[in-house]
Design a protein around this motif. Structure first.
Motif, PDB file in Angstrom:
ATOM      1  N   ALA A 160      38.246  34.725  20.792  1.00 17.08           N
ATOM      2  CA  ALA A 160      37.633  34.243  19.554  1.00 17.08           C
ATOM      3  C   ALA A 160      37.498  35.369  18.543  1.00 17.08           C
ATOM      4  O   ALA A 160      37.571  35.134  17.323  1.00 17.08           O
ATOM      5  N   TYR A 161      37.322  36.583  19.024  1.00 14.97           N
ATOM      6  CA  TYR A 161      37.209  37.759  18.163  1.00 14.97           C
ATOM      7  C   TYR A 161      38.575  38.188  17.644  1.00 14.97           C
ATOM      8  O   TYR A 161      38.807  38.251  16.424  1.00 14.97           O
ATOM      9  N   VAL A 162      39.512  38.472  18.538  1.00 17.41           N
ATOM     10  CA  VAL A 162      40.801  39.033  18.099  1.00 17.41           C
ATOM     11  C   VAL A 162      41.697  37.986  17.444  1.00 17.41           C
ATOM     12  O   VAL A 162      42.641  38.340  16.727  1.00 17.41           O
ATOM     13  N   GLY A 163      41.425  36.704  17.676  1.00 20.69           N
ATOM     14  CA  GLY A 163      42.232  35.650  17.090  1.00 20.69           C
ATOM     15  C   GLY A 163      41.526  34.890  15.992  1.00 20.69           C
ATOM     16  O   GLY A 163      41.929  33.768  15.651  1.00 20.69           O
ATOM     17  N   HIS A 164      40.479  35.484  15.436  1.00 15.64           N
ATOM     18  CA  HIS A 164      39.675  34.810  14.409  1.00 15.64           C
ATOM     19  C   HIS A 164      40.538  34.442  13.193  1.00 15.64           C
ATOM     20  O   HIS A 164      41.542  35.090  12.902  1.00 15.64           O
ATOM     21  N   ALA A 165      40.109  33.420  12.473  1.00 10.35           N
ATOM     22  CA  ALA A 165      40.834  32.987  11.278  1.00 10.35           C
ATOM     23  C   ALA A 165      40.937  34.104  10.239  1.00 10.35           C
ATOM     24  O   ALA A 165      41.930  34.182   9.499  1.00 10.35           O
ATOM     25  N   LEU A 167      44.400  35.360   3.450  1.00 10.22           N
ATOM     26  CA  LEU A 167      42.960  35.556   3.322  1.00 10.22           C
ATOM     27  C   LEU A 167      42.596  35.785   1.858  1.00 10.22           C
ATOM     28  O   LEU A 167      43.186  36.668   1.208  1.00 10.22           O
ATOM     29  N   PRO A 168      41.644  35.026   1.304  1.00 10.37           N
ATOM     30  CA  PRO A 168      41.243  35.267  -0.087  1.00 10.37           C
ATOM     31  C   PRO A 168      40.748  36.705  -0.280  1.00 10.37           C
ATOM     32  O   PRO A 168      40.015  37.238   0.563  1.00 10.37           O
ATOM     33  N   ARG A 228      38.532  38.013  -2.158  1.00  6.65           N
ATOM     34  CA  ARG A 228      37.081  38.217  -2.230  1.00  6.65           C
ATOM     35  C   ARG A 228      36.483  38.357  -0.821  1.00  6.65           C
ATOM     36  O   ARG A 228      35.499  39.078  -0.634  1.00  6.65           O
ATOM     37  N   CYS A 229      37.094  37.674   0.155  1.00  2.00           N
ATOM     38  CA  CYS A 229      36.634  37.803   1.545  1.00  2.00           C
ATOM     39  C   CYS A 229      36.882  39.221   2.049  1.00  2.00           C
ATOM     40  O   CYS A 229      36.021  39.817   2.716  1.00  2.00           O
ATOM     41  N   PHE A 230      38.048  39.749   1.730  1.00  2.00           N
ATOM     42  CA  PHE A 230      38.410  41.082   2.203  1.00  2.00           C
ATOM     43  C   PHE A 230      37.566  42.152   1.523  1.00  2.00           C
ATOM     44  O   PHE A 230      37.127  43.111   2.178  1.00  2.00           O
ATOM     45  N   ARG A 231      37.309  42.005   0.242  1.00  2.00           N
ATOM     46  CA  ARG A 231      36.474  42.984  -0.466  1.00  2.00           C
ATOM     47  C   ARG A 231      35.065  43.020   0.133  1.00  2.00           C
ATOM     48  O   ARG A 231      34.484  44.102   0.300  1.00  2.00           O
ATOM     49  N   HIS A 232      34.529  41.851   0.416  1.00  2.00           N
ATOM     50  CA  HIS A 232      33.193  41.809   1.025  1.00  2.00           C
ATOM     51  C   HIS A 232      33.202  42.506   2.387  1.00  2.00           C
ATOM     52  O   HIS A 232      32.302  43.290   2.698  1.00  2.00           O
ATOM     53  N   TYR A 234      34.806  35.672   6.130  1.00  2.00           N
ATOM     54  CA  TYR A 234      35.578  34.440   6.022  1.00  2.00           C
ATOM     55  C   TYR A 234      34.775  33.324   5.363  1.00  2.00           C
ATOM     56  O   TYR A 234      35.360  32.435   4.716  1.00  2.00           O
ATOM     57  N   ASP A 235      33.479  33.344   5.522  1.00  3.42           N
ATOM     58  CA  ASP A 235      32.632  32.303   4.931  1.00  3.42           C
ATOM     59  C   ASP A 235      32.815  32.211   3.416  1.00  3.42           C
ATOM     60  O   ASP A 235      32.586  31.152   2.818  1.00  3.42           O
ATOM     61  N   LEU A 236      33.211  33.302   2.790  1.00  2.00           N
ATOM     62  CA  LEU A 236      33.396  33.303   1.343  1.00  2.00           C
ATOM     63  C   LEU A 236      34.638  32.531   0.906  1.00  2.00           C
ATOM     64  O   LEU A 236      34.846  32.297  -0.286  1.00  2.00           O
ATOM     65  N   SER A 237      35.471  32.141   1.879  1.00  2.00           N
ATOM     66  CA  SER A 237      36.673  31.384   1.545  1.00  2.00           C
ATOM     67  C   SER A 237      36.365  29.904   1.330  1.00  2.00           C
ATOM     68  O   SER A 237      37.212  29.166   0.818  1.00  2.00           O
ATOM     69  N   ALA A 238      35.174  29.478   1.731  1.00  2.00           N
ATOM     70  CA  ALA A 238      34.825  28.060   1.610  1.00  2.00           C
ATOM     71  C   ALA A 238      34.651  27.672   0.145  1.00  2.00           C
ATOM     72  O   ALA A 238      34.206  28.467  -0.676  1.00  2.00           O
TER      73      ALA A 238
END
Length: 222
Positions: free
Chosen positions: A18-23, A33-34, A36-40, A218-222
């Motif tokens: 679940a960790y290494v294969g996370h979305a 990946l958006p 803004r998610c990566f910057r955060h 990843y939550d910021l992608s919602a």
């Protein structure tokens, strides 16, 4: 007989996967990946590194041989003198200023994992502390290497290519191998089967907290 890290990873396989294969990780690999998610994530990873330097300082304190002390001090120095500088330089390319990152509050996920690591070091011994650190150190190496092998990964035009290449590079892969070897060494000196169940709980918790760190971004992608 398999080494301690391999045994812990197998015992905690669902949490590890679940960790290494996370979305978030899959989004890094295919570039979806958006940003803004990566910057955060980058800002929180800067704060994360500060706490990991403290964890290695604690590791030196918990050591009872000069070899272990030097190894811990070397890891702390590498974070403070090299990895932090590289991270700040990389973040600048994403428009992130160090002063602004330093002034950012730690996210709940950052607090959760880093304080868990420090607590295991404070209440446990050198083996407990390094088991809590291992999913981060080794996991990033395995993630990046797996992404490099994944035919679905997109390198050309992928904004996260430099991140993937940094953690799949030979120097970081060597760091991960050293961590695995250290766990085996510590297990031989401080281990015993009676400790395996407790160490498994800690490894599992660290994997879940690492997955939570990805989820934070990843939550910021919602």
């Amino acid at each position: 007989m398999a080494g301690l890290f391999s045994r812990l990873k197998e015992a905690c396989r669902p949490d590890w996967e679940a960790y290494v294969g996370h979305a978030f990780v899959r989004g890094l690999g295919d570039g979806s990946l958006p940003e803004r998610c990566f910057r955060h994530y980058l800002v929180q990873d800067y704060l994360f590194l500060i706490q990991f330097a403290r964890a290695y300082a604690l590791s030196a304190y918990k050591s009872d041989t000069l070899g272990d002390m030097r190894r811990a001090a070397g890891a702390m120095g590498a974070i403070l003198d090299r990895e932090m500088a590289l991270h700040v330089e990389y973040c600048a390319g994403w428009g992130l200023d160090e002063a602004a990152m330093a002034a950012t509050p730690e996210a709940t996920a950052t607090l959760a994992y880093t304080r868990f690591v420090l607590e295991r070091g404070m209440s446990g011994d050198l083996l407990d502390l390094n088991v809590a650190l291992a999913p981060c150190v080794v996991g990033y190496a395995e993630i990046a290497a797996a992404l490099q092998r994944d035919p679905r990964m997109r390198l050309d035009g992928n904004p996260y290519r430099a991140w993937i290449e940094a953690y799949s590079a030979d120097d970081y892969q060597a760091v991960a191998r050293d961590k695995v070897a250290l766990l085996d060494d510590l297990a031989a000196r401080r281990g015993g089967e009676a400790r395996f169940t407790a160490l498994t709980r800690d490894f599992s918790a660290a994997c879940r907290l690492e997955a939570g760190f990805w989820q934070m971004g990843y939550d910021l992608s919602a």
